[in-house]
Design an enzyme around this catalytic site. Sequence first.
Site, short mmCIF file in Angstrom:
data_model
loop_
_atom_site.label_atom_id
_atom_site.label_comp_id
_atom_site.label_asym_id
_atom_site.label_seq_id
_atom_site.Cartn_x
_atom_site.Cartn_y
_atom_site.Cartn_z
N ARG A 73 57.08 48.92 38.77
CA ARG A 73 57.51 48.77 39.88
C ARG A 73 56.65 50.10 40.85
O ARG A 73 57.19 50.17 42.09
CB ARG A 73 58.43 48.63 40.77
CG ARG A 73 59.01 46.76 40.18
CD ARG A 73 60.10 46.67 40.78
NE ARG A 73 60.46 45.44 40.90
CZ ARG A 73 61.57 45.14 39.60
NH1 ARG A 73 62.04 46.20 39.03
NH2 ARG A 73 61.90 43.85 39.47
N GLU B 241 42.15 48.11 53.93
CA GLU B 241 40.87 46.88 54.06
C GLU B 241 41.73 46.08 55.75
O GLU B 241 41.42 44.71 55.78
CB GLU B 241 40.57 46.27 53.94
CG GLU B 241 38.62 45.94 54.10
CD GLU B 241 38.32 45.44 51.76
OE1 GLU B 241 37.97 44.74 52.02
OE2 GLU B 241 37.83 46.21 51.56
N HIS C 48 27.73 46.27 38.03
CA HIS C 48 28.35 45.43 39.46
C HIS C 48 26.80 46.78 40.16
O HIS C 48 27.23 45.81 41.46
CB HIS C 48 29.58 46.54 39.54
CG HIS C 48 30.04 46.94 41.37
ND1 HIS C 48 30.57 45.36 41.59
CD2 HIS C 48 30.38 47.52 42.18
CE1 HIS C 48 30.68 45.63 42.77
NE2 HIS C 48 31.03 46.53 43.43
N ASN D 17 31.86 47.93 51.87
CA ASN D 17 31.44 45.85 51.24
C ASN D 17 29.84 45.76 51.55
O ASN D 17 29.83 44.57 50.98
CB ASN D 17 32.80 44.91 51.32
CG ASN D 17 33.68 46.05 50.71
OD1 ASN D 17 33.40 46.22 48.95
ND2 ASN D 17 35.29 45.66 50.96
#
Length: 441
Positions: A198, A314, A342, A322
């Site tokens: 976690r 965001e 990319h 973006n």
Amino acid sequence: MASSFCPKQALSFTNSAHQLHQSRAIPRDIHVRFPAPGSLPSSRCGLKSNATRLKVLATSATKVMDQSSSKASSQAPTVVEVDLGNRSYPIYIGSGLLDQPDLLQRHIHGKRVLVVTNTTVAPLYLDKTISALTDGNPNVTVESVILPDGEQFKNMDTLMKVFDKAIESRLDRRCTFVALGGGVIGDMCGYAAASYLRGVNFIQIPTTVMAQVDSSVGGKTGINHPLGKNMIGAFYQPQCVLIDTDTLNTLPDRELASGLAEVIKYGLIRDAEFFEWQEHNMPLLLARDPTAFTYAIKRSCENKADVVSQDEKESGLRATLNLGHTFGHAVETGFGYGQWLHGEAVAAGTVMAVDMSRRLGWIDDSLVQRVHKILQQAKLPTSPPETMTVEMFKSIMAVDKKVADGKLRLILLKGPLGNCVFTGDYDQKALEETLRAFSKS
């Protein structure tokens, strides 16, 4: 390369160059002396802070960068801080940083480290990284897992190899994961660190331009799904980002060019003077001039850190980072992960976003031409693969992470260079016309 490049209510984000760096002008020629780094403004597009969000720190060795020098400093690094309160962290930038063990060791909290890397980077930098983690520090033990290289392996099956190694090695909650590689490794290692027990510490050591100027900073982690890129992941910040610019010496030309797409993005959306600097200095970047690259990385990280400091998850402002990605992610998903890098897909997507901005009447033709020219200078594509169709774009973009209430929101340029909007309030006809102009019916 599988395919050759083929020719073929809104939130307003106003970011003039004078707003970004009011106290200094950015030179157009690399062969000058830059002043010491200063702070960026603490407010962007209506998202205000009570204190200066971004702290740009320079050591005495890097207060002044001599641009006439043929080598970047191999001594004390430039440091950009991502200001997130008690989760703030430094970005170290400089030459030879993997030869300075203290930089990494100060961020190791326990005695166990797992280095996650790939088959390309491991032979080059794994031993050096292990040495940096353990030199003069015998209490630390380092394990490593070497993953296959490529975007097509950024998936759950590959991620499980990281968990397998961590569990087999009985790593505890005080362990630290170290991402050594490009954006794929950084995203997967970060997501593994966010999920293992976690949440455990992790460090980013990006070795590509793409990772150094963008993906290693800001805490976005995750993996791809066959139906969409980066659809599974978490926001999880590193302890530090260590950018040794010497790692760019072994980067293939195509990977280097791919990373420049993100550098160009910062200028288009929020830093006009940085864009103008790139227009004059792109040949030096392609030639891997160490001083030019150190400056480009630093300026990119300053921009990214400023945005992340204000909008970590965001909710609005960060989405502007973006630009071109919605179209670009559709290319990566539709054409096949790994077929285009990319940055190559983002470059084509940026041209499409710019084209749509012009059709909406939000920018003039001269900016469209400048975008085409700088991408061509950077040896990046200016149109998507010929196999992409209008329907492929539509179906993939329909599941984009920026879709809200069934409406696709896009980052588009609006106004002078350095300004953009993140909006779903646009004429659908313009989107249709752009898709038809760049792909088959």
